[in-house]
Design an enzyme around this catalytic site. Structure first.
Site, PDB file in Angstrom:
ATOM      1  CB  CYS A  57      50.568  47.287  82.734  1.00 40.85           C
ATOM      2  SG  CYS A  57      49.431  46.369  81.986  1.00 40.85           S
ATOM      3  CG  ASN A  93      44.229  46.413  82.161  1.00 41.28           C
ATOM      4  OD1 ASN A  93      44.936  47.271  81.635  1.00 41.28           O
ATOM      5  ND2 ASN A  93      44.689  45.430  82.799  1.00 41.28           N
ATOM      6  CG  HIS A  99      48.066  49.259  85.192  1.00 40.13           C
ATOM      7  ND1 HIS A  99      47.751  49.519  83.877  1.00 40.13           N
ATOM      8  CD2 HIS A  99      47.900  48.016  85.293  1.00 40.13           C
ATOM      9  CE1 HIS A  99      47.135  48.183  83.458  1.00 40.13           C
ATOM     10  NE2 HIS A  99      47.482  47.308  84.265  1.00 40.13           N
TER      11      HIS A  99
END
Lengths: 390, 76
Positions: free
Chosen positions: A122, A312, A281
């Site tokens: 991430c 995500n 993020h």
């Protein structure tokens, strides 16, 4: 404190590619006993809604390659002028060599262009951006293609309701160039905390617990690695699955990341009012809104829409959010000043304050399946023949 | 924030239509899962500036356990 600033590097183009196959959480009511109210609650609390997932056989490198092709075609940049290709991913096509080389081949990049992979999740786009800035500002390189990609949907079983609705697949491409003219400075703040090494991890498949069958003794371990484990929350997993301590990660995210964002704002000697957008993020709605508010930013400057629409996307989530929600603004001559922050696996975090203007933004495009993508059977035949012919 | 306001806001955070009391049991309720726990941690941090420990949250049994974490910020 790993802080740095740069004056001669410009982001000139950006593109995101997502698979065509879209799954809505409302398509999966069977996993919730048909309880729409329960799904509505999850949507409201966490932002679960839609996600894009790859078809069988499509890898992270395929998505990264597609994003790179889209960027090159839309920006019209001469690929012979690119002198570095950085691919940030955690799911390479092969243990060796780096997937960056196959993309180098498929884009037909010149031999003067170096290529390498960076293994990050991430926080990876911001780390990659900082690496590219360092390489360009040092004078070593003039034009760098930074790619990110991940296919987290392939690592979770669709019946795993804790993780499956969370993750979406994507690839992105960002072009960075040297600018003779002095630009608005780009500021970075990166960090890591290895104590959280096991908070997000895939235990088997690497060198510690290899999936290797070269000796009879290996079979005993392989069987154990694939032995089903029933978790407390009703999931059935094995050691090749992704382990994530969601609460620990959330705790780290709300404790550490907002402070690091504040440190960056201070380092850049600006105030929240000077920053047009906070691009976080896209872990989930809770994570985005919590980090935003705890960092002292108003919610209007930060969006979780990319999580809602695409899931995500791990390493690709920040550049994908830029393409998805800020495309028009970063393409304009006036541009915007954005604070971007990625955080998670490692544990690690990376934030940057960057001016984005006149960027050729290709937005978010659908990945088109090509016949060059081989099935597992085709690949096995290919490699077996190759070994035999050696 | 008063106790009553706290209970109303907590019910909203947990997305439940139940009327919560300090004695309400959470650990056996269908809406006390890792998502709710994340939401509660976020609520405590944003509303009270309190970073609850993982142990505090995962060991929660009743609403009063969450209340105790922030009771010094409650007015009544």
């Amino acid at each position: 404190m790993a802080q740095s600033k740069f004056k001669h590097v410009k982001v000139s183009a950006i593109a995101t590619v997502v698979p065509q196959r879209e799954i809505s959480i409302y398509d999966e009511l069977q996993y919730y006993g048909g309880n729409v109210k329960k799904v509505d609650r999850m949507r409201k609390m966490v932002g679960f809604f839609k996600r894009r997932v790859v078809d069988e056989g499509v890898t992270s490198a395929d998505l990264a390659l597609a994003a790179a092709k889209k960027l090159l075609s839309d920006s019209g940049v001469d690929k012979n002028s690119i002198d570095a290709l950085i691919l940030v991913l955690q799911t390479p096509d092969y243990p060796a060599p780096a997937s960056a080389f196959s993309i180098h081949r498929d884009l037909n990049l010149p031999q003067t262009c170096i290529a390498f992979d960076v293994n990050l999740g991430c926080p990876g786009w911001v780390y990659g951006l900082q690496i590219a800035h360092s390489m360009i500002e040092s004078g070593a390189n003039k034009k760098i293609l930074l790619l990110t990609a991940d296919t987290p949907s392939t690592k979770v079983d669709v019946s795993d309701r804790q993780n499956a609705p969370l993750f979406g697949d994507a690839g992105t491409a960002t072009l960075l160039e040297y600018s003779e003219k002095e630009l608005n400075e780009t500021f970075f703040d990166l960090g890591a905390d290895g104590k959280g090494y096991e908070a997000i991890i895939i235990p088997a498949g690497g060198a510690r617990l290899p999936l290797k069958f070269s000796r009879e003794a290996d079979y005993k371990y392989i069987a154990k690695i694939f032995e089903p484990i029933d978790t407390a929350n009703g999931r059935r997993v094995n050691l090749t699955d992704k382990y994530m301590n969601g609460l620990e990660v959330f705790n780290f995210t709300t404790n550490v990341v907002p402070e690091k964002i504040k440190d960056l704002v201070k380092y850049a000697n600006v105030s929240v009012e000077d920053i047009d957008a906070l691009v976080l993020h896209q872990g989930n709605k809770q994570i985005v809104t919590s980090v935003c508010e705890l960092s002292g930013f108003p919610l209007e400057k930060c969006s979780y829409k990319t999580f809602e629409d695409f899931g995500n996307q791990t390493v690709s989530s920040v550049p994908a959010a830029i393409c998805h929600t800020l495309g028009e603004k970063i393409s304009s001559p006036e541009g915007i000043r954005a604070l971007c922050s990625g955080f998670g696996i490692g544990l690690a975090w990376g934030s940057c304050l960057i001016s984005l203007s006149g960027v050729k933004c290709s937005g978010v495009s659908d990945f088109e399946l090509t016949d060059t993508i081989q099935s597992r059977s085709q690949l096995i035949d290919y490699w077996q023949k190759k070994f035999k012919d050696t | 924030m008063t106790t009553k306001e706290f209970l109303i806001e907590l019910a909203d955070v947990l997305q439940t239509e139940d009327n919560l009391e300090l004695s309400s049991n959470l650990s056996n309720s269908e809406y006390w899962d890792s998502l709710s726990q994340m939401s509660v941690m976020s609520f405590l941090a944003k509303k009270f500036g309190v970073h609850a420990s993982l142990e505090d949250i995962t060991m929660t049994d009743k609403v009063s356990d969450i209340f105790d974490i922030v009771k010094e910020h409650i007015e009544d």
